[in-house]
Design a protein around this motif. Structure first.
Motif, short mmCIF file in Angstrom:
data_model
loop_
_atom_site.label_atom_id
_atom_site.label_comp_id
_atom_site.label_asym_id
_atom_site.label_seq_id
_atom_site.Cartn_x
_atom_site.Cartn_y
_atom_site.Cartn_z
N MET A 287 6.76 -0.33 -21.36
CA MET A 287 8.05 -0.92 -21.00
C MET A 287 9.03 0.12 -20.44
N PHE A 288 8.57 1.35 -20.23
CA PHE A 288 9.48 2.38 -19.68
C PHE A 288 10.03 1.94 -18.32
N ASN A 289 11.30 2.24 -18.11
CA ASN A 289 11.88 2.04 -16.78
C ASN A 289 12.28 3.43 -16.28
N ASN A 290 11.44 3.97 -15.35
CA ASN A 290 11.69 5.34 -14.93
C ASN A 290 12.82 5.48 -13.91
N GLU A 291 13.39 4.34 -13.53
CA GLU A 291 14.49 4.35 -12.54
C GLU A 291 15.80 4.82 -13.14
N ILE A 292 15.96 4.66 -14.48
CA ILE A 292 17.25 5.02 -15.09
C ILE A 292 17.04 6.02 -16.22
N PRO A 293 18.03 6.89 -16.46
CA PRO A 293 17.88 7.93 -17.49
C PRO A 293 17.67 7.35 -18.90
N THR A 294 18.15 6.13 -19.13
CA THR A 294 18.00 5.52 -20.45
C THR A 294 16.81 4.56 -20.48
N GLY A 295 15.86 4.78 -19.55
CA GLY A 295 14.74 3.84 -19.41
C GLY A 295 13.66 3.96 -20.47
N LYS A 296 13.78 4.95 -21.34
CA LYS A 296 12.74 5.09 -22.37
C LYS A 296 13.22 4.58 -23.72
N ILE A 297 14.47 4.14 -23.76
CA ILE A 297 15.00 3.64 -25.04
C ILE A 297 15.62 2.25 -24.82
N GLU A 298 15.95 1.60 -25.94
CA GLU A 298 16.72 0.35 -25.88
C GLU A 298 17.54 0.28 -27.16
N LEU A 299 18.38 -0.75 -27.27
CA LEU A 299 19.25 -0.83 -28.44
C LEU A 299 18.94 -2.09 -29.24
N GLN A 300 18.78 -1.94 -30.57
CA GLN A 300 18.63 -3.09 -31.47
C GLN A 300 20.02 -3.35 -32.07
N PRO A 301 20.65 -4.46 -31.73
CA PRO A 301 22.05 -4.66 -32.13
C PRO A 301 22.21 -4.94 -33.62
N GLU A 302 23.28 -4.41 -34.19
CA GLU A 302 23.62 -4.71 -35.58
C GLU A 302 25.01 -5.30 -35.69
N SER A 303 25.78 -5.25 -34.62
CA SER A 303 27.01 -6.04 -34.54
C SER A 303 27.39 -6.18 -33.07
N VAL A 304 27.92 -7.32 -32.72
CA VAL A 304 28.30 -7.58 -31.33
C VAL A 304 29.68 -8.21 -31.33
N GLU A 305 30.57 -7.64 -30.55
CA GLU A 305 31.93 -8.18 -30.48
C GLU A 305 32.26 -8.43 -29.01
N ILE A 306 32.77 -9.64 -28.74
CA ILE A 306 33.19 -9.92 -27.36
C ILE A 306 34.63 -9.42 -27.22
N LEU A 307 34.84 -8.43 -26.34
CA LEU A 307 36.19 -7.88 -26.16
C LEU A 307 36.94 -8.63 -25.07
N SER A 308 36.18 -9.20 -24.13
CA SER A 308 36.82 -9.89 -23.01
C SER A 308 35.80 -10.78 -22.32
N GLU A 309 36.25 -11.99 -21.96
CA GLU A 309 35.37 -12.86 -21.16
C GLU A 309 35.69 -12.61 -19.69
N ALA A 310 34.81 -13.08 -18.80
CA ALA A 310 35.04 -12.85 -17.37
C ALA A 310 34.71 -14.09 -16.57
N LEU A 311 35.51 -14.36 -15.56
CA LEU A 311 35.16 -15.40 -14.59
C LEU A 311 33.91 -14.94 -13.84
N THR A 312 33.23 -15.87 -13.21
CA THR A 312 32.08 -15.47 -12.38
C THR A 312 32.61 -14.66 -11.20
N PRO A 313 32.13 -13.43 -11.01
CA PRO A 313 32.64 -12.61 -9.89
C PRO A 313 32.40 -13.30 -8.55
N PRO A 314 33.30 -13.09 -7.58
CA PRO A 314 33.17 -13.76 -6.28
C PRO A 314 32.04 -13.22 -5.43
N PHE A 315 31.44 -12.11 -5.83
CA PHE A 315 30.32 -11.55 -5.06
C PHE A 315 29.46 -10.69 -5.99
N ALA A 316 28.28 -10.36 -5.49
CA ALA A 316 27.35 -9.55 -6.31
C ALA A 316 27.90 -8.14 -6.49
#
Ligand code: ASP
Length: 472
Positions: free
Chosen positions: A81-110
């Protein structure tokens, strides 16, 4: 727990961390939800599993560009599952708490593309979103690094950074002025500086000897790809120097900047080739020739100095801010000195078309990225320039009396240059226009679409300023 930046997680497998950022993408694989969280430093994959119900439900709800704070444990990814394109491609995060700080409208472009495929009107209107894309972020960070490098370099060379006013008097650089009405003096106007030219010369009279400023300049001209109504120059001035001294320090500064910050670039020729204006025109038909060996190689940088420009040209009589009242106007800068051997002609107003200036321009890959000159530090020489341009004694006194006066109080011989930071960055970042290296530029028709400027004033403001608007 203190928030750390995402790039720091790359070597932290097994450790607990707290991260904040924007939802870059969210991939729902049925049982598993993957969220790529993005901050300024990078991207990390967060894995949500249904057994951690509360977080899983949050992950189900969030959408791109929502802002989250996530705490969890960094874990090593299975090798396949390595992603060699990004420096953090060899790790991932297992969440233990998640807080929504802000919601967002759908951006007008990619936001995950380079953005060049998107209409500019939209990009400008939502510039704060456009700046989230990787390419724009990098441009801004490299701009910061280049400016910091300039500052540090010049500091080491003994230069002092001094700010000069934005509310000032007209100073001619060949464009129209932006003007600002004065409330305290109705009917009178400040001009925004086309450059700090006069102030930096006055700082030489004041005895600072080596000055620089990361200077905002304002010129009311039609906008082009490599031109903006407001732009930034590395403005420099030095006392007791000749043309060669200014060119040498500028050249060393650019070579070091490129070699330290852009090691992938190659400078075609060092020291930079020097051509007279006449040579450049005869050989290349341009006073900013592109001397690259391979014009398709974006990593090749060809700097070149152009010197020995004519001081004056016949005036077009168009009044394009060039203060052209006589048959002649300046080609670059009215404050420049002529070449030594032509000083006599200047003082006598003879052979005007043949007088050459001490002006030097720096070209890079076909763009003019800066110019400067040795100045007239004798008042009679500066006066002679305005005389040739058809100014009466009274007009000279009214427009430039303060400069003449200053030159009468012991002015050292001096000269300087002002490389344009935006154009330099445009070339270095391989961008098609300078708007891509300016955080909040104006559009082609000189507007700020995000702020909706320029805009009308209220009646109250107009009255206070003593202004009446003629409706077209
Ligand atoms: N003031 C000049 C300019 O803005 C630069 C200089 O001569 O130093 O082009």
């Amino acid at each position: 727990m203190k928030r750390i930046s995402i790039s720091e997680t790359a070597n932290k497998a097994g450790e607990k961390v707290t991260l904040c950022g924007w939802v870059h993408t969210r991939r729902d694989h049925g049982k598993l939800i993957f969220i790529d969280l993005r901050d300024r430093s990078g991207i990390i994959q967060i894995v949500f599993t249904p057994d951690k119900k509360e977080f899983y439900e949050t992950a189900n709800k969030v959408r791109p560009e929502w802002v989250l704070r996530v705490a969890g444990t960094v874990s090593a990814r299975p090798e396949k599952m390595f992603n060699n394109e990004i420096p953090t491609g060899k790790i991932e995060l297992q969440p233990e708490s998640v807080e929504i700080l802000s919601e967002a409208l759908t951006p007008p472009f990619a936001l995950d593309t380079n953005g060049l495929e998107i209409g500019e009107e939209n990009r400008m209107k939502y510039r704060y979103l456009d700046l989230r894309r990787d390419r724009m972020k990098n441009n801004m960070i490299m701009r910061h690094r280049v400016i910091k490098f300039f500052r540090d370099y010049l500091d080491k060379e003994g230069f002092v950074e001094i700010e000069t006013p934005l509310l000032t008097k007209s100073t001619p650089e060949g464009a129209r002025d932006y003007v600002v009405p004065s409330r305290l003096h109705p009917g009178e106007f400040f001009a925004l500086p086309q450059s700090p030219q006069q102030y930096k010369q006055l700082l030489m009279v004041a005895g600072f000897e080596k000055y620089f400023q990361i200077a905002r300049c304002f010129r009311d001209e039609d906008t082009r790809g490599d031109r903006q109504p407001e732009f930034t120059q590395l403005d420099m001035e030095m006392s007791f120097v000749e043309r060669e001294d200014v060119m040498d320090i500028t050249e060393s500064l650019f070579i070091e900047t490129v070699e330290k910050l852009f090691p992938e670039k190659k400078i075609t020729q060092k020291p930079f080739p020097r051509l007279s204006y006449r040579e450049a025109m005869e050989k290349y038909g341009s006073d900013k020739p592109d001397l690259r060996k391979n014009k398709t190689d974006s990593n090749e940088l060809s700097f070149a100095w152009i010197t020995d420009f004519p001081f004056f040209e016949p005036s077009a009589g168009s009044g394009q801010g060039k203060t052209d009242k006589g048959g002649w106007t300046f080609t670059h800068n009215p404050f420049s000195a002529p070449k030594k051997e032509h000083m006599g002609w200047l003082l006598e107003g003879k052979n005007i078309g043949e007088i050459l200036t001490t002006q030097y321009d720096l070209a890079l890959n076909g763009f003019e990225i800066g110019g400067g000159s040795i100045r007239n530090h004798r008042p009679e020489a500066l006066k002679a320039v305005f005389k040739i341009m058809g100014f009466s004694d009274e007009e000279i006194e009214k427009g430039f009396g303060h400069m003449l006066r200053a030159l009468e109080f012991g002015a050292p011989p001096h000269g300087g240059i002002a490389p344009g930071i935006d154009r330099f960055l445009m070339v270095l970042m391989n961008e098609p226009n300078i708007r891509e290296v300016i955080a909040f530029p104006k559009t082609g028709d000189g507007r700020d679409l995000m702020m909706e400027a320029p805009s009308e004033l209220s009646m109250g403001q107009l009255n206070e300023l003593g202004l009446d608007i003629k409706k077209k």
